[in-house]
Design an enzyme around this catalytic site. Structure first.
Site, short mmCIF file in Angstrom:
data_model
loop_
_atom_site.label_atom_id
_atom_site.label_comp_id
_atom_site.label_asym_id
_atom_site.label_seq_id
_atom_site.Cartn_x
_atom_site.Cartn_y
_atom_site.Cartn_z
N TYR A 15 0.82 -1.22 0.00
CA TYR A 15 0.00 0.00 0.00
C TYR A 15 0.85 1.27 0.00
CZ TYR A 15 -4.78 1.79 0.55
OH TYR A 15 -6.00 2.38 0.34
N LYS A 49 -3.69 7.68 3.59
CA LYS A 49 -4.87 7.29 4.37
C LYS A 49 -4.68 7.61 5.85
CE LYS A 49 -7.69 5.51 1.29
NZ LYS A 49 -9.00 6.13 1.00
#
Length: 277
Positions: A153, A160
């Site tokens: 990620y 995020k």
């Protein structure tokens, strides 16, 4: 109905497979009036999806990298409704070189793009709708819990984490105006966006084995959409600055369960690290 008479702005609808599409679908079923956003060449896809949702659902232009679009959005919503009750922020993007194990080599330009679109846009959108939330309201952003580091990620994970911090600061500043701001942290879902994440299939498989309620990336969209509608409603009037998990309980479990036959053979004491006993 849960959202009867609510005026909702919903971003992030691209195709019927988009998570935001499911939220829009449920919001309409629960009595809300909605407007979608889109921009550029992809706007035609959003407009096609809007027609599938319900006749008369409009799509307003919003490119979150264009500062001029935010005041234009405010004015368009003011003329249409005069107020806004809720907003779904479903906007995220990272260039290819910001994902997939390239963390140490990603250039600033790619990180900057990812941060602006995936995190800073929540602040910009909140400021745009704030003057129209005259009776308070709810802002919900779609998230993937990044209190820990994930494989693959990379910089989207950092963005995020920034998004989650942005939620808390917005909750602080907008709370006196009776505007709630929360994130909804879903488990991995089979969406168009997920296809662009290297290794997604591996993550999906591991998730289903660890989540105590189970998890299916192809069928869990509905549960996430319903939770988003609950957050957009008046039924959680004192919940703000929160990360609400819809992940089958994965976040609460430290490791996948150890099969009984392994435990009997001394295979980890039910998942407890040896040093913890």
């Amino acid at each position: 109905m849960l959202l009867q008479g609510k005026k909702l702005l919903i971003t992030g609808v691209l195709t019927p497979q988009s998570l935001a599409y499911g939220v829009a679908e449920h919001a309409l079923e629960q009595g809300a009036d909605i407007v979608l956003t889109g921009f550029g060449r992809a706007k035609s896809l959003t407009e096609r999806s809007a027609k599938r949702l319900k006749a008369g659902v409009d799509v307003l232009e919003l490119d979150v990298t264009n500062p001029a679009h935010f005041p234009a959005l405010t004015e368009a919503l003011r003329q249409r409704w005069g107020r806004v009750d809720g907003v779904l922020h479903s906007i995220a993007y990272a260039p290819e070189d910001a994902l997939g194990g390239n963390f140490l080599n990603t250039p600033w330009e790619s990180v900057q793009t990812a941060f602006r679109i995936s995190a800073f846009s929540l602040k910009e959108l909140s400021v745009a709708v704030m003057p129209l939330m005259t009776e308070g309201g709810s802002i919900v952003t779609l998230d993937f819990d990044n209190r820990v580091a994930w494989p693959i990620y990379d910089w989207m994970g950092v963005c995020k984490a920034a998004l989650e911090a942005t939620v808390r600061y917005l909750a602080r500043d907008l709370g006196p105006k009776k505007i709630r701001v929360n994130s909804l942290a879903a488990g991995p879902l089979a969406t168009v966006a997920a296809k662009g994440i290297p290794g997604f299939k591996t993550l999906e498989k591991a998730w289903s084995s660890q989540a105590p309620l189970g998890w299916d990336a192809r069928t869990s969209h509905d549960m996430v959409a319903r939770t988003a509608c609950a957050l957009l409603s008046d039924w959680l009037p004192s919940t703000t600055g929160e990360m609400v998990h819809v992940d089958g309980g994965y976040h609460a479990i430290g490791a996948p369960p150890v099969p009984p036959e392994q435990d009997e053979q001394g295979g980890g004491g039910g998942g407890i690290p040896p040093s913890a006993g």
